[in-house]
Each structure stands twice: as C-alpha cells, then as structure tokens.
Design an enzyme around this catalytic site. Structure first.
Site, PDB file in Angstrom:
ATOM      1  N   HIS A  72       1.272   3.894   2.024  1.00 30.15           N
ATOM      2  CA  HIS A  72       1.761   4.617   3.192  1.00 30.15           C
ATOM      3  C   HIS A  72       3.289   4.722   3.139  1.00 30.15           C
ATOM      4  CE1 HIS A  72      -2.011   4.183   5.948  1.00 30.15           C
ATOM      5  NE2 HIS A  72      -1.995   5.336   5.308  1.00 30.15           N
ATOM      6  N   HIS A  75      -7.570  -2.038   5.481  1.00 25.78           N
ATOM      7  CA  HIS A  75      -6.756  -0.997   6.097  1.00 25.78           C
ATOM      8  C   HIS A  75      -7.471   0.333   5.898  1.00 25.78           C
ATOM      9  CE1 HIS A  75      -3.227   0.584   7.921  1.00 25.78           C
ATOM     10  NE2 HIS A  75      -2.647   1.051   6.833  1.00 25.78           N
ATOM     11  N   ASP A  84      -0.681  -4.146   5.907  1.00 23.31           N
ATOM     12  CA  ASP A  84      -1.384  -3.651   7.089  1.00 23.31           C
ATOM     13  C   ASP A  84      -2.875  -3.924   6.955  1.00 23.31           C
ATOM     14  OD1 ASP A  84       1.130  -2.738   7.545  1.00 23.31           O
ATOM     15  OD2 ASP A  84       0.604  -0.619   7.698  1.00 23.31           O
ATOM     16  N   ASP A  93       5.778   4.464   5.160  1.00 24.93           N
ATOM     17  CA  ASP A  93       6.690   3.490   5.755  1.00 24.93           C
ATOM     18  C   ASP A  93       6.808   2.218   4.925  1.00 24.93           C
ATOM     19  OD1 ASP A  93       3.974   3.109   6.606  1.00 24.93           O
ATOM     20  OD2 ASP A  93       4.640   1.697   8.129  1.00 24.93           O
ATOM     21  N   HIS A  94       6.090   2.178   3.797  1.00 23.91           N
ATOM     22  CA  HIS A  94       6.177   1.029   2.895  1.00 23.91           C
ATOM     23  C   HIS A  94       6.730   1.401   1.515  1.00 23.91           C
ATOM     24  CE1 HIS A  94       3.763  -1.753   5.509  1.00 23.91           C
ATOM     25  NE2 HIS A  94       3.438  -0.583   6.024  1.00 23.91           N
ATOM     26  N   HIS A 103       5.996  -5.641  11.535  1.00 21.75           N
ATOM     27  CA  HIS A 103       5.345  -4.340  11.670  1.00 21.75           C
ATOM     28  C   HIS A 103       5.016  -4.090  13.144  1.00 21.75           C
ATOM     29  CE1 HIS A 103       2.551  -0.999  10.626  1.00 21.75           C
ATOM     30  NE2 HIS A 103       3.287  -0.933   9.511  1.00 21.75           N
ATOM     31  N   HIS A 152       0.839  -1.194   0.000  1.00 20.27           N
ATOM     32  CA  HIS A 152       0.000   0.000   0.000  1.00 20.27           C
ATOM     33  C   HIS A 152       0.875   1.246   0.000  1.00 20.27           C
ATOM     34  CE1 HIS A 152       0.826  -0.680   4.264  1.00 20.27           C
ATOM     35  NE2 HIS A 152       0.336   0.510   4.587  1.00 20.27           N
TER      36      HIS A 152
END
Length: 318
Positions: free
Chosen positions: A65, A140, A211, A67-68, A269, A63
């Site tokens: 976000h 998510h 997530d 942090d990915h 995570h 996805h």
C-alpha cells in the site's frame, strides 16, 4: 536498541502525523540502521534527525500500500547523493522489486551502491551471527507481513579479578576467553571461558506488525517480545470498519500483546480522526495489554535499556 518513529499516521499524511516509517537504531549493536516501511516523505522526516541515510543497511516493507512504500524511490536516490556506497537490502512482498526497479528506471536514477531486493515468504528472511529476522503473513486486504527481529544472546563479560588470579596475560587470549573459547597458557594450564566470564545476556526481541486484523500470526510473532509495535487504526467504536478494511483496534492490539506475554506495546498507524484530546480514552483501551503501553507519535524515541525497561523521549521539530 532504539526505535524512532518517523511516521505514525494511517492512510495519508496529516498535520500531526506522517505516513508509516520506523527506524530500528542498531548503531550500538552493528553500526547501522534498519528501516521498517517507507511512507511518502520519509526522507523529509529524516532531515529533522541526526540519522544519515547512507547508514541505512536494510529496509523491510510490510506490504505494497502506498502509505508504506511511496517514500522508497526518493530515499534510495538520495542515499546516493549523500555518499552512500555500502550495500542496501530491501525485503518485501512480491511486487516490491518491480516497483523499485521501474521507478528507478523511469526516473533515470543512478545508484552509487549495490541494491539487493528480496521478495519474502514466511519464515527466516535474514540471519547472521548477530541477528535473525522472521516473518509471517498477517490478515490484511492485500498480502502483508509482520517482522520479528531477534538478537542472539550476548557473550558474558570477563571477570577481571578471576583472570588476574589465573595470571592470564593481556592480549588475544582475553578476547578468546570473552568469545567463549577455552585457552591453554604457556605453562600448560587450561583456562575455561565459563570460569572467567559472567553468564551470557539474553538478546532482545522486537516485533513490528504491518496492517492487520486480529490474527494468531500476530501473537506468534510477538511471543514474549521485549517490544511489540502494532497498528491501531480504530478505537472500539470503529470495530466493524477495522474488520472491513483489514485493520485493528486499540483493544485488539492490546489483546495481541496480552496473549503473547509481550513486555511492552507501542501502537502506531493512528487514524487522523484522533487528536490529543482522545488519548486518555485510547490509552484506556490499551490497559488490557497487561504491559506498559504507548501511543507513538512522529519523532518519538523508545530506547530499550539494559534492565529491560523503556526510556521514551521526543526530538520533534514541530
């Protein structure tokens, strides 16, 4: 097949955990690596390993976000500097192509290799003679996907004693028998592949979930998988926060593995609120998985052995 966790933290990097990235080491199977998610500083983490970025063949993004995905532009650029010339394919949600193309354009980053970007929908996103990768939407706060990597069954090995008894000459005919093809010898005899090879060996299945709240899609993707990688950002005390922010608890990850009848569970995570002192209580929440369960940390390796068990070890430089 081996999984190497380059980053196992949630949200942002901490002193103990970098942001999310997992290497699927397929060197034995196809001579390449696949990467799942590419959080900030993923290429820095790679510097502490023996892996070569130019051998990364595919990147799967769960996805959008940060942090990915924040590590993607730097890694793609460095792959050129390090001699990468082979095609690289990135799979991800809608918006991943715009993010990558714009980042490379504005930074004037020139790539020395073909870059293919595929924006995914639920279903089969990749398939060849060796592997199939399926994806499904998870639950998510933004569109997020899980990936199921299936290796096709492997051909049986030649039973050399039977081959010699039938006087099959060395050379291409042996290769054809091993590949499952029946052959005809010079004297007219037909040798069936099934008579001189062992039973095919089932391929492995690895599921990596982005997530997500607890959802039936996770169970479907994880069905009877050899390894399930599931995010576990919170423990039981944070169940409401997990629901509010679109995440899972350790116990919910265990429930997915249990209902899917998975063979192994690895959670990642992990919130920075948890330290090594919390590990015994967190592992207790994973007991409901009904299978061997692990809490991943940066630079942990999990190797799937031929007998179906897992060998774990670390190469942590810290």
């Amino acid at each position: 097949m081996e999984l190497l966790f380059l980053g196992t933290g949630a949200g942002m990097p901490s002193k103990q955990r970098n942001t999310t990235s997992i290497v699927v080491n397929l060197v034995e199977e196809r001579g390449t690596y696949w990467l799942i998610d590419c959080g900030e500083a993923t290429q820095h983490q790679l510097l502490y390993t023996s892996l070569k970025p130019r051998r990364i063949e595919k990147i799967f993004i769960t996805h959008m976000h940060g942090d990915h995905i924040y590590g993607l532009p730097g890694l793609l650029g460095s792959r050129s500097f390090l001699g990468g010339t082979e095609k690289l394919t990135v799979y991800g949600p809608r918006g991943i192509e715009e993010y990558i193309r714009l980042s490379l354009k504005l930074s004037r980053t020139h790539l020395t290799y073909p870059l293919e970007i595929i924006e995914i929908e639920p279903g089969v996103v990749f398939e060849d003679t060796e592997f199939r990768v399926l994806t499904e939407r998870l639950d998510h706060v933004i569109p997020c996907y899980g990936f199921r990597i299936e290796q096709n069954d492997q051909p049986g090995t030649l039973l050399m004693e039977k081959v010699r008894e039938l006087h099959v000459p060395r050379g291409p005919l042996l290769g054809r028998l091993k590949a499952g093809e029946d052959i005809v010898l010079e004297d007219g005899r037909v040798v069936k592949s099934g008579d001189v090879t062992s039973q095919p060996k089932p391929g492995f299945t690895v599921t990596v979930l982005g997530d997500t709240r607890f959802t039936e899609s996770s169970i479907a993707l994880a069905k009877e998988a050899d390894i399930v990688v599931h995010e576990a950002t919170f423990d039981d005390t944070g169940k409401k926060m997990a629901q509010d922010y679109g995440h899972s608890t350790f116990r919910q990850a265990a429930q997915v593995a249990n209902e899917a009848q998975a063979k192994h569970l690895i959670v990642t995570h992990i919130s920075a609120r948890f330290t090594n002192e919390n590990e015994p209580s967190l592992l207790a929440e994973l007991k409901e998985s009904g299978c061997p369960s692990f809490i991943a940390s940066d630079f942990m390796h999990y190797k799937l052995l031929r007998d179906g068990s897992i060998e774990s070890f670390t190469t942590s430089p810290k």
